[in-house]
Design a protein around this motif. Structure first.
Motif, mmCIF file in Angstrom:
data_model
loop_
_atom_site.group_PDB
_atom_site.id
_atom_site.type_symbol
_atom_site.label_atom_id
_atom_site.label_comp_id
_atom_site.label_asym_id
_atom_site.label_seq_id
_atom_site.Cartn_x
_atom_site.Cartn_y
_atom_site.Cartn_z
ATOM 1 N N GLY A 1 0.874 -1.225 -0.109
ATOM 2 C CA GLY A 1 -0.002 0.064 0.070
ATOM 3 C C GLY A 1 0.664 1.297 0.002
ATOM 4 N N HIS A 2 2.037 1.041 -0.192
ATOM 5 C CA HIS A 2 2.870 2.421 -0.215
ATOM 6 C C HIS A 2 2.841 2.872 -1.525
ATOM 7 N N THR A 3 3.063 4.286 -1.607
ATOM 8 C CA THR A 3 3.177 5.057 -2.971
ATOM 9 C C THR A 3 4.921 4.900 -3.361
ATOM 10 N N VAL A 4 4.784 4.290 -4.635
ATOM 11 C CA VAL A 4 6.284 3.967 -5.000
ATOM 12 C C VAL A 4 6.618 4.855 -6.336
ATOM 13 N N ASN A 5 7.721 5.650 -6.367
ATOM 14 C CA ASN A 5 8.088 6.011 -7.527
ATOM 15 C C ASN A 5 9.601 5.871 -7.996
ATOM 16 N N GLN A 6 9.906 5.836 -9.190
ATOM 17 C CA GLN A 6 11.239 5.883 -9.654
ATOM 18 C C GLN A 6 11.828 7.170 -9.571
ATOM 19 N N VAL A 7 12.985 7.163 -8.931
ATOM 20 C CA VAL A 7 13.781 8.364 -8.674
ATOM 21 C C VAL A 7 15.107 8.476 -9.408
ATOM 22 N N GLY A 8 15.730 7.437 -9.806
ATOM 23 C CA GLY A 8 16.811 7.464 -10.505
ATOM 24 C C GLY A 8 17.459 5.913 -11.144
ATOM 25 N N ALA A 9 18.289 5.702 -11.204
ATOM 26 C CA ALA A 9 18.707 4.466 -11.692
ATOM 27 C C ALA A 9 20.134 4.123 -11.346
ATOM 28 N N ALA B 1 1.360 1.999 -8.390
ATOM 29 C CA ALA B 1 1.388 2.685 -7.094
ATOM 30 C C ALA B 1 1.981 3.909 -7.160
ATOM 31 N N ALA B 2 2.608 4.525 -8.204
ATOM 32 C CA ALA B 2 3.450 5.806 -8.484
ATOM 33 C C ALA B 2 2.350 7.091 -8.118
ATOM 34 N N SER B 3 2.815 7.752 -7.605
ATOM 35 C CA SER B 3 2.415 9.253 -7.623
ATOM 36 C C SER B 3 2.632 10.124 -8.795
ATOM 37 N N PRO B 4 1.564 10.565 -9.453
ATOM 38 C CA PRO B 4 1.836 11.519 -10.663
ATOM 39 C C PRO B 4 2.653 12.709 -10.425
ATOM 40 N N MET B 5 2.143 13.264 -9.018
ATOM 41 C CA MET B 5 2.691 14.495 -8.701
ATOM 42 C C MET B 5 4.331 14.160 -8.234
ATOM 43 N N ALA B 6 4.636 13.196 -7.645
ATOM 44 C CA ALA B 6 6.006 12.878 -7.477
ATOM 45 C C ALA B 6 6.864 12.752 -8.675
ATOM 46 N N ALA B 7 6.248 12.076 -9.749
ATOM 47 C CA ALA B 7 6.945 11.880 -10.862
ATOM 48 C C ALA B 7 7.390 12.956 -11.560
ATOM 49 N N ARG B 8 6.217 14.287 -11.570
ATOM 50 C CA ARG B 8 6.520 15.333 -12.168
ATOM 51 C C ARG B 8 7.462 16.126 -11.437
ATOM 52 N N VAL B 9 7.673 15.921 -10.002
ATOM 53 C CA VAL B 9 8.860 16.657 -9.299
ATOM 54 C C VAL B 9 10.064 16.024 -9.559
ATOM 55 N N VAL B 10 10.081 14.779 -9.681
ATOM 56 C CA VAL B 10 11.368 14.080 -9.995
ATOM 57 C C VAL B 10 12.045 14.452 -11.346
#
Length: 332
Positions: A103-111, A269-278
Motif C-alpha cells: 500500500g505504499h506510494t512508489v516512484n522511480q527516482v533514478g537508476a 502505485a506511483a504518484s503522478p505529482m512525485a513523478a513530475r517533481v522528479v
C-alpha cells in the motif's frame, strides 16, 4: 540497534547479505550508524535509520525469498506501533513491487549503472576520449596502487578535506546512501590510491556486490582539486583490470538520482505529482544534486545494464517525508 549487536549478530547480518542481497549497493547496509530490524525465525533483516517520525529504510528487506514479505510487513507494523512511518530508499524493482503491494506510494527516482567485466575492453572508437584522458594522467606521473587504508589514513583525510572545501563552504558530506572507508568490514573492500611524485592525490573505494550481478561497487571517489585530468578514470581502469583478472563479473557504478527515468518503469502505485517533481529536478535541479556530472562519468564506461531504482512512501508523499529523507542523507 547497531550499538547493542553482539559480534556474532553482526557476522550474521554480513552473511545474510552474501546469501540473499540482490541490490548492487547492499554492502552499504553495514555502514556505521545503521539500525537493524530482525524477527526470530526469519532469515533476514531490515536496515534503517530513524529520522524523527520517519524510519528511512535502506533497500528492501535483505532476506530469503520465502520470508521477504513477512519481514517487511512486521517492520512496517513495528514502525506504526511506534507512531512512525517507513520510507524506502534505493529500492530495486522487486523491492518496489513489494512496497507497492503493502500500500505504499512508489516512484522511480533514478537508476544504477553496471558494466559487464568478462568481455570489457577499452579498445575501439567509443573509448577514444577515455583512453586519451587516462594517457594524460599517466604521462603526468600518476602511479596507482591498491592500499591498506590504515597505512594511509592521513593521506585519505587530506584528500577528503580539500575535496570538500573545494565543493563550497555550504557543502556537507552525504550520508547513509554512500559507503565509508575503514571500520569492521574494510577487509572486504578494495581501496585504490593514485599518487604523483609520492603525494596521494586521489582514491576510489570499491565494495563487494552479491546476487544476480556479482562483482564490485564503485563507491567513494575523491581527488585533490588540482589533480591532472583523467586521474579518476585511470584509477578505475586499473581496478577493472585487477577485477577482471580475479574473475569478477560486474562493476557497478551505483545509484544516481534523477537519471534513467522512464515512464515505462513506473508502477501503478506511483504518484503522478512525485513523478513530475522528479522529472523537474532532473531537468533543472543540478544545484540540488550534481546528477548530470555523475552520469557523464558513468556513461564514459558504456554501461551494459541500467537498473531503475525507487523510493517508497508509507501513507503517501508529503513534504515532511521529503524533508526526512533530505536530513537522513545530509543533503540539507
Amino acid at each position: 540497534m547497531p550499538d547493542s549487536l553482539r559480534p556474532e549478530d553482526r557476522a550474521t547480518i554480513a552473511s545474510v547479505l552474501e546469501r540473499h542481497a540482490d541490490n548492487p549497493s547492499a554492502f552499504l547496509a553495514l555502514n556505521r550508524g545503521n539500525e537493524y530490524f530482525t524477527c526470530e525465525g526469519l532469515d533476514g533483516f531490515v536496515c534503517y535509520r530513524v529520522q524523527g517520525r520517519r524510519w528511512i529504510q535502506f533497500g528492501g528487506p535483505f532476506a530469503d525469498a520465502s520470508c521477504r514479505r513477512e519481514l517487511q510487513t512486521r517492520f512496517v507494523e513495528h514502525a506504526h506501533g511506534n507512531r512512525c512511518k517507513v520510507i524506502g530508499a534505493q529500492l530495486q524493482r522487486a523491492d518496489a513491487e513489494l512496497f507497492a503491494g503493502l500500500g505504499h506510494t512508489v516512484n522511480q527516482v533514478g537508476a544504477s549503472y553496471a558494466v559487464g567485466l568478462p568481455d570489457f575492453s577499452l579498445r575501439g572508437k567509443r573509448f577514444v576520449r577515455l583512453r586519451n584522458k587516462i594517457s594524460r594522467a599517466l604521462r603526468a606521473g600518476l602511479e596507482i596502487t591498491e592500499v591498506d587504508p590504515e597505512k594511509c589514513a592521513d593521506e585519505i583525510e587530506n584528500i577528503n578535506r580539500q575535496w570538500l572545501r573545494d565543493k563550497g563552504r555550504h557543502t556537507k558530506e552525504l550520508a547513509f546512501l554512500i559507503g565509508e572507508i575503514g571500520g569492521e568490514w574494510q577487509s572486504l573492500r578494495k581501496l585504490y590510491v593514485g599518487r604523483v611524485d609520492g603525494t596521494a592525490i586521489a582514491y576510489v573505494s570499491y565494495a563487494p556486490v552479491y546476487g544476480s550481478r556479482p562483482g564490485w561497487l564503485h563507491d567513494l571517489s575523491r581527488r585533490l582539486p588540482d589533480s591532472p585530468p583523467g586521474v579518476m578514470e585511470a584509477i578505475n581502469s586499473q581496478a577493472i583490470e585487477d577485477m577482471r583478472t580475479s574473475g569478477a563479473e560486474w562493476l557497478h557504478f551505483g545509484f544516481t538520482p534523477f537519471t534513467g527515468l522512464d515512464g515505462a518503469h513506473e508502477l501503478p502505485a506511483a504518484s503522478p505529482m512525485a513523478a513530475r517533481v522528479v522529472r523537474f529536478v532532473a531537468e533543472h535541479g543540478d544545484r540540488v544534486y550534481p546528477a548530470k556530472s555523475q552520469l557523464e562519468y558513468k556513461s564514459k564506461w558504456c554501461p551494459d545494464a541500467v537498473l531503475p531504482e525507487y523510493f517508497a512512501f508509507d501513507g503517501g508523499l508529503s513534504p515532511r517525508s521529503l524533508w526526512s529523507v533530505a536530513r537522513a542523507t545530509n543533503i540539507v
